[in-house]
Design a protein around this motif. Structure first.
Motif, PDB file in Angstrom:
ATOM      1  N   ARG A   1      -0.689   6.749  -2.608  1.00  0.00           N
ATOM      2  CA  ARG A   1      -1.492   6.763  -3.830  1.00  0.00           C
ATOM      3  C   ARG A   1      -2.370   5.528  -3.896  1.00  0.00           C
ATOM      4  O   ARG A   1      -2.222   4.600  -3.108  1.00  0.00           O
ATOM      5  N   SER A   2      -3.305   5.514  -4.842  1.00  0.00           N
ATOM      6  CA  SER A   2      -4.234   4.394  -4.967  1.00  0.00           C
ATOM      7  C   SER A   2      -3.495   3.149  -5.448  1.00  0.00           C
ATOM      8  O   SER A   2      -2.412   3.229  -6.038  1.00  0.00           O
ATOM      9  N   PRO A   3      -4.072   1.968  -5.200  1.00  0.00           N
ATOM     10  CA  PRO A   3      -3.441   0.738  -5.689  1.00  0.00           C
ATOM     11  C   PRO A   3      -3.174   0.762  -7.191  1.00  0.00           C
ATOM     12  O   PRO A   3      -2.108   0.313  -7.639  1.00  0.00           O
ATOM     13  N   GLU A   4      -4.103   1.276  -7.958  1.00  0.00           N
ATOM     14  CA  GLU A   4      -3.900   1.318  -9.408  1.00  0.00           C
ATOM     15  C   GLU A   4      -2.752   2.245  -9.793  1.00  0.00           C
ATOM     16  O   GLU A   4      -2.022   1.987 -10.755  1.00  0.00           O
TER      17      GLU A   4
ATOM     18  N   THR B   1      -4.919  -1.323  -0.570  1.00  0.00           N
ATOM     19  CA  THR B   1      -5.143  -0.189   0.314  1.00  0.00           C
ATOM     20  C   THR B   1      -4.494  -0.482   1.665  1.00  0.00           C
ATOM     21  O   THR B   1      -4.181  -1.642   1.980  1.00  0.00           O
TER      22      THR B   1
ATOM     23  N   ALA C   1       0.850  -1.193   0.000  1.00  0.00           N
ATOM     24  CA  ALA C   1       0.000   0.000   0.000  1.00  0.00           C
ATOM     25  C   ALA C   1       0.881   1.237   0.000  1.00  0.00           C
ATOM     26  O   ALA C   1       1.995   1.237   0.518  1.00  0.00           O
TER      27      ALA C   1
END
Length: 233
Positions: free
Chosen positions: A41-44, A61, A38
């Motif tokens: 920033r977002s996982p993507e 996350t 994690a």
């Protein structure tokens, strides 16, 4: 080093997708450990970065990472305060952070010589089972110098914690990642391998690392901390 008894942790969550976090993810994947990473920033947003070093790792996350058997904090120390402490209640947390005022700003609680940075992390995450480890090797050492058990040039990694079972679990992870774990005492003893100590940044084997820990109080850093804590030598 005595064999580490099973069961070995097979799930590792990493909070932080910087150089250290990614190096740990790669080592864990090579060891057959299921890895989640994690970041802020977002996982993507970090998927390509994570999968470039650990193709089978799972960008996740913080909430998902906190469900892992063992969670490593590999983020700037100042950002630990932004984590939701409740997520880590009951979680085995490896504090791999270090205090750098140049990066974190001056934080009084981490400049208090009467305590260690990991004790402060424990206060920030009061429900977690915090163990100090994986903080004193360089990112390069994590990336390039892991070795199989028994190798002559295997480096040592100190492990400090208040619960024997948790220290053993983290020691098992350290061993699987490619380093010799050496027990360094209670969590408060983590200050013996913080920045400014002899062991910090040293590429030391188990014997050398143990000697460095043992002579800490005779070092300049140890004498400074000893005076602050009233330690009699």
């Amino acid at each position: 080093m005595e064999p580490i008894a099973p069961p070995f942790p097979r799930e590792l969550g990493i909070v932080g997708a910087g150089r250290v976090g990614l190096a740990l993810a790669a080592l864990a994947e090579q060891a057959g450990i299921d890895v989640q990473v994690a970041a802020s920033r977002s996982p993507e947003a970090v998927r390509a970065q994570v999968e470039s070093v650990a193709p089978r790792a799972h960008p996740a996350t913080v909430e998902q990472v906190a469900c892992s058997q063992v969670v490593v904090l590999a983020l700037p120390l100042g950002k630990v305060r932004s984590l939701d402490a409740a997520l880590f209640d009951g979680v085995l947390v490896v504090d791999a952070t270090n205090y750098w005022w140049e990066l974190d700003g001056h934080l009084a609680q981490f400049e208090d010589l009467t305590t260690s940075s990991s004790e402060q992390v424990q206060r920030l995450l009061p429900g977690a089972r915090v163990v100090k480890s994986l903080n004193h090797l360089s990112a390069y050492a994590l990336e390039e110098l892991a070795r199989p058990r028994g190798a002559d040039d295997r480096l040592a990694v100190a492990v400090a914690g208040d619960r024997e079972r948790d220290v053993r679990a983290v020691s098992a992870v350290v061993d699987l990642l490619g380093f010799d774990p050496i027990e360094a005492g209670a969590l408060a003893q983590g200050m013996r391998f913080e920045p400014g100590t002899e062991l910090f940044g040293a590429d030391a084997d188990s014997e050398e690392a143990r000697e460095m820990l043992d002579r800490f109080w005779d070092s300049q850093r140890g004498r400074v901390i000893g005076r602050a804590r009233g330690v009699q030598r």
